[in-house]
Design a protein around this motif. Sequence first.
Motif, short mmCIF file in Angstrom:
data_model
loop_
_atom_site.label_atom_id
_atom_site.label_comp_id
_atom_site.label_asym_id
_atom_site.label_seq_id
_atom_site.Cartn_x
_atom_site.Cartn_y
_atom_site.Cartn_z
N VAL A 180 -3.42 1.58 -0.85
CA VAL A 180 -2.29 1.09 -1.64
C VAL A 180 -1.09 2.02 -1.50
O VAL A 180 0.06 1.59 -1.30
CB VAL A 180 -2.69 0.95 -3.12
N LEU A 181 -1.36 3.32 -1.59
CA LEU A 181 -0.27 4.29 -1.46
C LEU A 181 0.31 4.29 -0.05
O LEU A 181 1.52 4.47 0.13
CB LEU A 181 -0.78 5.69 -1.81
N GLN A 182 -0.54 4.06 0.96
CA GLN A 182 -0.04 3.98 2.33
C GLN A 182 0.88 2.78 2.51
O GLN A 182 1.91 2.87 3.18
CB GLN A 182 -1.21 3.88 3.32
N VAL A 183 0.49 1.64 1.92
CA VAL A 183 1.33 0.45 2.02
C VAL A 183 2.68 0.70 1.35
O VAL A 183 3.74 0.35 1.90
CB VAL A 183 0.62 -0.76 1.39
N LEU A 184 2.65 1.31 0.17
CA LEU A 184 3.90 1.61 -0.53
C LEU A 184 4.76 2.58 0.28
O LEU A 184 5.98 2.41 0.37
CB LEU A 184 3.59 2.20 -1.91
N ASN A 185 4.12 3.57 0.87
CA ASN A 185 4.87 4.52 1.69
C ASN A 185 5.44 3.85 2.94
O ASN A 185 6.57 4.15 3.36
CB ASN A 185 3.98 5.69 2.08
N SER A 186 4.66 2.92 3.54
CA SER A 186 5.15 2.19 4.71
C SER A 186 6.35 1.32 4.34
O SER A 186 7.33 1.23 5.09
CB SER A 186 4.04 1.33 5.31
N LEU A 187 6.27 0.68 3.17
CA LEU A 187 7.40 -0.13 2.70
C LEU A 187 8.63 0.75 2.47
O LEU A 187 9.76 0.34 2.77
CB LEU A 187 7.02 -0.87 1.42
N PHE A 188 8.40 1.94 1.95
CA PHE A 188 9.52 2.86 1.76
C PHE A 188 10.14 3.25 3.10
O PHE A 188 11.38 3.27 3.25
CB PHE A 188 9.03 4.12 1.02
N GLY A 189 9.30 3.55 4.09
CA GLY A 189 9.82 3.88 5.42
C GLY A 189 10.55 2.71 6.04
O GLY A 189 11.62 2.88 6.65
N ALA A 191 12.06 0.28 4.41
CA ALA A 191 13.33 0.11 3.70
C ALA A 191 14.34 1.17 4.12
O ALA A 191 15.54 0.89 4.25
CB ALA A 191 13.09 0.18 2.19
N MET A 192 13.86 2.39 4.37
CA MET A 192 14.77 3.46 4.77
C MET A 192 15.38 3.18 6.14
O MET A 192 16.60 3.33 6.33
CB MET A 192 14.02 4.79 4.78
N VAL A 193 14.57 2.78 7.10
CA VAL A 193 15.07 2.49 8.43
C VAL A 193 15.98 1.26 8.40
O VAL A 193 17.04 1.23 9.05
CB VAL A 193 13.91 2.27 9.42
N PHE A 217 21.01 -9.16 10.55
CA PHE A 217 20.85 -8.63 11.91
C PHE A 217 20.11 -7.30 11.89
O PHE A 217 19.37 -6.98 12.84
CB PHE A 217 22.21 -8.50 12.58
N ALA A 218 20.29 -6.50 10.83
CA ALA A 218 19.51 -5.26 10.71
C ALA A 218 18.03 -5.58 10.53
O ALA A 218 17.17 -4.87 11.06
CB ALA A 218 20.02 -4.45 9.52
N LEU A 219 17.73 -6.65 9.81
CA LEU A 219 16.34 -7.07 9.64
C LEU A 219 15.74 -7.50 10.98
O LEU A 219 14.59 -7.16 11.30
CB LEU A 219 16.26 -8.21 8.63
N GLY A 220 16.51 -8.24 11.78
CA GLY A 220 16.03 -8.61 13.11
C GLY A 220 15.81 -7.41 14.00
O GLY A 220 14.84 -7.35 14.76
N ALA A 221 16.70 -6.42 13.89
CA ALA A 221 16.56 -5.21 14.70
C ALA A 221 15.31 -4.43 14.33
O ALA A 221 14.57 -3.98 15.21
CB ALA A 221 17.80 -4.33 14.53
N ILE A 222 15.05 -4.27 13.03
CA ILE A 222 13.89 -3.48 12.63
C ILE A 222 12.59 -4.23 12.95
O ILE A 222 11.57 -3.61 13.28
CB ILE A 222 13.95 -3.12 11.13
#
Length: 424
Positions: A180-189, A191-193, A217-222
């Motif tokens: 769960v914490l990994q998923v939250l951290n991945s979502l944070f990463g 969102a940051m990118v 377009f930023a969403l498509g790029a990421i």
Amino acid sequence: MRLPALPPVRGPLSRIVQLGYTTARLFTQNGLQNHAAATAFYFLLSATPLLLLLSYGLTLLGQIAENSVPATILLAALYEQMRLDSLTELGFIPSQTELTAGSVGLVTLLLSSRGLVNTMQGAFRIIFPAREKRSFVGSWILPLVVLPLLFALMGVAALAQVTLTFLGQNDFIGTGNARVLQVLNSLFGFAMVWALLFTAYWRLPRRHPPARVAAVFALGAIASLGLLLVLFGAFFELENYLSLYGALGGVVFVLIGAYFAFLLLYFWAQALYAYGKADIIALEKLFLSHSGDGDPLERYVFADSHPLMEKYGQIHPAGHALIEEGDTSHTAYFLCSGHAAVYKKTEAGRRRLNELQQGQLFGEMAYLLNEPRTASVVTESEVTVLALPPQILEELMQHSALLSRRIIATLCLRLERMNAERAA
């Protein structure tokens, strides 16, 4: 045997095809693959001092771990999850680093960060051409602060992910809690990118695009960068890259990955520009196709003019005055279908000068000369026209040098004819 012609693409799909074609063509014309290579090189230079700083940090962390349990767990997590022993053996990370080396690495990071941001700004100036210049603060000082801060945030996110994985695998906090914490951290990463890409697409162009469009377009790029990362990770594991090629091969692998990543970043930025200029590009292709210019592929891609008709199209009956002599309006018109005639007032009455045919642009003289209308235009049949406001005509002429020359040549011929009539 001649192959049958393909049916033109219609509806929303035509806009996607036009956007993709325009993006690919502009991307190649602007030489963005070369800019991506230069940016990847500076990125590698920026990453090199980070490894020196990482080595210094590991040394410092090892000293703290002698008297701290959390530091011991963190050090064990780093060595197990990031395979630091193997990286040290292969020469990626120096085995011993002094404080002075860490200071030199920090200075090198700042200088290489400036080069990295400078190449990115150069690429964005080509993608989003503008006459305005950036301030000294925005051009020099902020990049030296923003990029190291970005690397620091990415490092913290990666460190958190590594630590959580280690804790979960060794059942310190439970596998479920760790995931769960990994998923939250991945979502944070994520969102940051995404926020970084959104800021770049929104603020780096001198004429800022709408925030909502830049966000999409930023969403498509990421998303495309995430797919690239998955593919490279799979290839890295499948080929056992480090074992086969060693440290030098690993550096080349990182450089290639950075090159493709910046290719995608610039491609989506170019797509954002093409999206903002969709009407201008479609109008240019429409005008040139009516004059017989443009290759067959362009005529096929831009065959659907319905979006332009919905935005700028007008239908008028016979006898309607599109332009009145002496009027101060500056709207230009493109005759899509039908016939119209040009009239001018004389002492003997209204005189018919010439006829306008399908595919002609007219009414632009008043805007270019900033003068009232010099003649009237009256429809002789039902006509369909595109009514172009002055700002659209201005953007169109700035975008297309060929079309600008055509308009100027037509204007010169009209002025020459008017002078000849006055002399007669």
